[in-house]
Design a protein around this motif. Structure first.
Motif, PDB file in Angstrom:
ATOM      1  N   ASP A 118       0.856  -1.181   0.000  1.00  0.00           N
ATOM      2  CA  ASP A 118       0.000   0.000   0.000  1.00  0.00           C
ATOM      3  C   ASP A 118       0.897   1.238   0.000  1.00  0.00           C
ATOM      4  O   ASP A 118       1.695   1.427   0.912  1.00  0.00           O
ATOM      5  CB  ASP A 118      -0.923   0.016   1.222  1.00  0.00           C
ATOM      6  CG  ASP A 118      -2.019  -1.033   1.102  1.00  0.00           C
ATOM      7  OD1 ASP A 118      -1.740  -2.214   1.426  1.00  0.00           O
ATOM      8  OD2 ASP A 118      -3.129  -0.692   0.667  1.00  0.00           O
ATOM      9  N   LEU A 119       0.749   2.048  -1.041  1.00  0.00           N
ATOM     10  CA  LEU A 119       1.548   3.267  -1.179  1.00  0.00           C
ATOM     11  C   LEU A 119       0.623   4.464  -1.036  1.00  0.00           C
ATOM     12  O   LEU A 119      -0.516   4.426  -1.513  1.00  0.00           O
ATOM     13  CB  LEU A 119       2.221   3.314  -2.556  1.00  0.00           C
ATOM     14  CG  LEU A 119       2.977   2.059  -3.000  1.00  0.00           C
ATOM     15  CD1 LEU A 119       3.438   2.205  -4.447  1.00  0.00           C
ATOM     16  CD2 LEU A 119       4.163   1.806  -2.089  1.00  0.00           C
ATOM     17  N   VAL A 120       1.110   5.504  -0.384  1.00  0.00           N
ATOM     18  CA  VAL A 120       0.292   6.704  -0.189  1.00  0.00           C
ATOM     19  C   VAL A 120       1.051   7.909  -0.747  1.00  0.00           C
ATOM     20  O   VAL A 120       2.224   8.103  -0.444  1.00  0.00           O
ATOM     21  CB  VAL A 120      -0.017   6.945   1.307  1.00  0.00           C
ATOM     22  CG1 VAL A 120      -0.929   8.154   1.477  1.00  0.00           C
ATOM     23  CG2 VAL A 120      -0.631   5.704   1.946  1.00  0.00           C
ATOM     24  N   ASP A 147       2.066  -3.117 -10.952  1.00  0.00           N
ATOM     25  CA  ASP A 147       1.579  -4.495 -10.757  1.00  0.00           C
ATOM     26  C   ASP A 147       2.187  -5.420 -11.803  1.00  0.00           C
ATOM     27  O   ASP A 147       2.658  -6.517 -11.499  1.00  0.00           O
ATOM     28  CB  ASP A 147       0.046  -4.536 -10.866  1.00  0.00           C
ATOM     29  CG  ASP A 147      -0.640  -3.869  -9.673  1.00  0.00           C
ATOM     30  OD1 ASP A 147       0.059  -3.524  -8.698  1.00  0.00           O
ATOM     31  OD2 ASP A 147      -1.871  -3.689  -9.725  1.00  0.00           O
ATOM     32  N   LEU A 148       2.179  -4.951 -13.057  1.00  0.00           N
ATOM     33  CA  LEU A 148       2.717  -5.767 -14.149  1.00  0.00           C
ATOM     34  C   LEU A 148       4.237  -5.913 -14.036  1.00  0.00           C
ATOM     35  O   LEU A 148       4.796  -6.971 -14.320  1.00  0.00           O
ATOM     36  CB  LEU A 148       2.365  -5.136 -15.504  1.00  0.00           C
ATOM     37  CG  LEU A 148       0.878  -5.167 -15.878  1.00  0.00           C
ATOM     38  CD1 LEU A 148       0.625  -4.331 -17.127  1.00  0.00           C
ATOM     39  CD2 LEU A 148       0.403  -6.608 -16.094  1.00  0.00           C
ATOM     40  N   ALA A 149       4.889  -4.830 -13.603  1.00  0.00           N
ATOM     41  CA  ALA A 149       6.355  -4.852 -13.531  1.00  0.00           C
ATOM     42  C   ALA A 149       6.862  -5.853 -12.510  1.00  0.00           C
ATOM     43  O   ALA A 149       7.910  -6.466 -12.695  1.00  0.00           O
ATOM     44  CB  ALA A 149       6.874  -3.448 -13.197  1.00  0.00           C
ATOM     45  N   MET A 150       6.097  -6.016 -11.404  1.00  0.00           N
ATOM     46  CA  MET A 150       6.606  -6.871 -10.318  1.00  0.00           C
ATOM     47  C   MET A 150       5.673  -8.031 -10.010  1.00  0.00           C
ATOM     48  O   MET A 150       5.905  -8.758  -9.055  1.00  0.00           O
ATOM     49  CB  MET A 150       6.853  -6.000  -9.075  1.00  0.00           C
ATOM     50  CG  MET A 150       8.087  -5.117  -9.243  1.00  0.00           C
ATOM     51  SD  MET A 150       8.333  -3.946  -7.916  1.00  0.00           S
ATOM     52  CE  MET A 150       7.497  -2.508  -8.565  1.00  0.00           C
ATOM     53  N   ASP A 151       4.620  -8.182 -10.810  1.00  0.00           N
ATOM     54  CA  ASP A 151       3.632  -9.235 -10.603  1.00  0.00           C
ATOM     55  C   ASP A 151       3.110  -9.221  -9.164  1.00  0.00           C
ATOM     56  O   ASP A 151       3.119 -10.228  -8.462  1.00  0.00           O
ATOM     57  CB  ASP A 151       4.222 -10.610 -10.961  1.00  0.00           C
ATOM     58  CG  ASP A 151       3.116 -11.629 -11.232  1.00  0.00           C
ATOM     59  OD1 ASP A 151       1.952 -11.214 -11.391  1.00  0.00           O
ATOM     60  OD2 ASP A 151       3.406 -12.839 -11.264  1.00  0.00           O
ATOM     61  N   GLU A 152       2.717  -8.022  -8.733  1.00  0.00           N
ATOM     62  CA  GLU A 152       2.190  -7.825  -7.378  1.00  0.00           C
ATOM     63  C   GLU A 152       0.863  -7.094  -7.478  1.00  0.00           C
ATOM     64  O   GLU A 152       0.428  -6.705  -8.565  1.00  0.00           O
ATOM     65  CB  GLU A 152       3.165  -6.988  -6.534  1.00  0.00           C
ATOM     66  CG  GLU A 152       4.566  -7.561  -6.389  1.00  0.00           C
ATOM     67  CD  GLU A 152       4.651  -8.750  -5.428  1.00  0.00           C
ATOM     68  OE1 GLU A 152       3.592  -9.185  -4.919  1.00  0.00           O
ATOM     69  OE2 GLU A 152       5.768  -9.242  -5.215  1.00  0.00           O
ATOM     70  N   GLN A 153       0.230  -6.893  -6.328  1.00  0.00           N
ATOM     71  CA  GLN A 153      -1.025  -6.149  -6.275  1.00  0.00           C
ATOM     72  C   GLN A 153      -0.826  -4.914  -5.402  1.00  0.00           C
ATOM     73  O   GLN A 153      -1.164  -4.920  -4.218  1.00  0.00           O
ATOM     74  CB  GLN A 153      -2.138  -7.029  -5.679  1.00  0.00           C
ATOM     75  CG  GLN A 153      -2.511  -8.212  -6.552  1.00  0.00           C
ATOM     76  CD  GLN A 153      -3.412  -7.801  -7.710  1.00  0.00           C
ATOM     77  OE1 GLN A 153      -4.420  -7.161  -7.505  1.00  0.00           O
ATOM     78  NE2 GLN A 153      -3.024  -8.167  -8.919  1.00  0.00           N
ATOM     79  N   PHE A 154      -0.244  -3.892  -5.985  1.00  0.00           N
ATOM     80  CA  PHE A 154      -0.081  -2.648  -5.236  1.00  0.00           C
ATOM     81  C   PHE A 154      -1.406  -1.895  -5.192  1.00  0.00           C
ATOM     82  O   PHE A 154      -2.255  -2.053  -6.069  1.00  0.00           O
ATOM     83  CB  PHE A 154       0.960  -1.744  -5.916  1.00  0.00           C
ATOM     84  CG  PHE A 154       2.373  -2.230  -5.774  1.00  0.00           C
ATOM     85  CD1 PHE A 154       3.090  -1.992  -4.607  1.00  0.00           C
ATOM     86  CD2 PHE A 154       2.988  -2.933  -6.805  1.00  0.00           C
ATOM     87  CE1 PHE A 154       4.398  -2.436  -4.474  1.00  0.00           C
ATOM     88  CE2 PHE A 154       4.301  -3.380  -6.680  1.00  0.00           C
ATOM     89  CZ  PHE A 154       5.002  -3.141  -5.515  1.00  0.00           C
ATOM     90  N   VAL A 155      -1.569  -1.075  -4.146  1.00  0.00           N
ATOM     91  CA  VAL A 155      -2.675  -0.111  -4.121  1.00  0.00           C
ATOM     92  C   VAL A 155      -2.048   1.259  -3.855  1.00  0.00           C
ATOM     93  O   VAL A 155      -1.400   1.452  -2.829  1.00  0.00           O
ATOM     94  CB  VAL A 155      -3.713  -0.430  -3.016  1.00  0.00           C
ATOM     95  CG1 VAL A 155      -4.824   0.620  -3.039  1.00  0.00           C
ATOM     96  CG2 VAL A 155      -4.280  -1.823  -3.184  1.00  0.00           C
ATOM     97  N   ILE A 156      -2.205   2.168  -4.806  1.00  0.00           N
ATOM     98  CA  ILE A 156      -1.723   3.540  -4.581  1.00  0.00           C
ATOM     99  C   ILE A 156      -2.898   4.360  -4.043  1.00  0.00           C
ATOM    100  O   ILE A 156      -3.910   4.530  -4.722  1.00  0.00           O
ATOM    101  CB  ILE A 156      -1.187   4.191  -5.870  1.00  0.00           C
ATOM    102  CG1 ILE A 156      -0.096   3.331  -6.507  1.00  0.00           C
ATOM    103  CG2 ILE A 156      -0.650   5.601  -5.564  1.00  0.00           C
ATOM    104  CD1 ILE A 156       0.473   3.907  -7.808  1.00  0.00           C
ATOM    105  N   HIS A 157      -2.750   4.827  -2.799  1.00  0.00           N
ATOM    106  CA  HIS A 157      -3.797   5.636  -2.165  1.00  0.00           C
ATOM    107  C   HIS A 157      -3.494   7.119  -2.400  1.00  0.00           C
ATOM    108  O   HIS A 157      -2.362   7.559  -2.178  1.00  0.00           O
ATOM    109  CB  HIS A 157      -3.842   5.372  -0.657  1.00  0.00           C
ATOM    110  CG  HIS A 157      -4.092   3.937  -0.311  1.00  0.00           C
ATOM    111  ND1 HIS A 157      -5.346   3.438  -0.076  1.00  0.00           N
ATOM    112  CD2 HIS A 157      -3.233   2.897  -0.183  1.00  0.00           C
ATOM    113  CE1 HIS A 157      -5.251   2.141   0.200  1.00  0.00           C
ATOM    114  NE2 HIS A 157      -3.985   1.783   0.139  1.00  0.00           N
TER     115      HIS A 157
END
Ligand code: ZN
Length: 221
Positions: A118-120, A147-157
């Protein structure tokens, strides 16, 4: 719902400081990340550090001078005169090309290393001053890219995305940090903390927002 951890991209200015306390309310653990990129007023990193310390937030700083060197801009080039008025049809020269692209990308890699997704960030489309990388479409696009670059599920708040400066002051007040944000943060292009120099575009925007908010608050009492 309280999520576990978040990383706040933290400059020690009004917006990111408000976001820091927003994150503290919504996450169990908050980590703050500042960047030294050759900005005119490196004291902002020390102000950020002291705010983070008092907020009991883990603080990190990364040196990324390349970000300030790549594109011509008056925030890192002290020989350039700062644009006080937005020029017609282009960006003010305070725009650091790619800054949010680099900062958010670096922040995502750094966060991932700490197990944080989770990024803010305190960007706002409402008061974006002509900076394209403060707009919602850019942030949403970057979120997908990360998400595509690291195959993760980031959420930018982006808690401030649709708030104007008066509403950002209101948010700081509701989080109990209006005075802290007012006196300890650095937004001013001339490097004066708190209420600032009073005449640069950042100070003008900040002061107008505060005056509007305080007027509304008094009217509601
Ligand atoms: Zn100023």
């Amino acid at each position: 719902m309280i999520r576990k951890s978040a990383l706040v991209v933290f400059s020690g200015g009004q917006d990111s400081t408000t976001c820091l306390f927003w994150a503290k309310k919504h996450f169990e653990k908050v980590v703050a990340l500042s960047f030294r990129y050759g900005q005119r007023h490196e004291q902002e990193v020390e102000l950020a550090r002291s705010i983070a310390r008092d907020a009991e937030v883990e603080f990190h700083v990364l040196d990324v001078p390349l970000v300030g060197q790549l594109g011509a801009n008056s925030l890192t080039d002290k020989t350039m005169h700062l644009d006080e008025v937005k020029p017609e049809g282009t960006f003010p020269n305070t725009f650091v090309p790619g800054r949010n692209l680099f900062f958010m990308s670096i922040a995502a890699v750094f966060a991932r290393e700490h197990g944080i997704f989770d990024l803010v960030t305190g960007v706002s489309q409402t008061d974006y001053s002509g900076y394209p990388d403060c707009r919602d479409a850019f942030i949403k696009s970057l979120n997908v890219t990360l998400d595509l670059a690291m195959d993760e599920q980031f959420v930018i708040h982006t808690p401030l995305m649709w708030l104007d400066k008066a509403q950002t002051w209101a948010l700081a007040d509701s989080l109990g940090v209006l005075d802290l944000v007012r006196t300890r943060t650095l937004t001013c292009y001339n490097g004066v903390p708190g209420d600032g120099c009073g005449h640069c575009p950042a100070c003008t925007l900040r002061r107008r927002g505060l005056e509007t908010y305080l007027k509304e608050k008094r009217a509601a009492e």
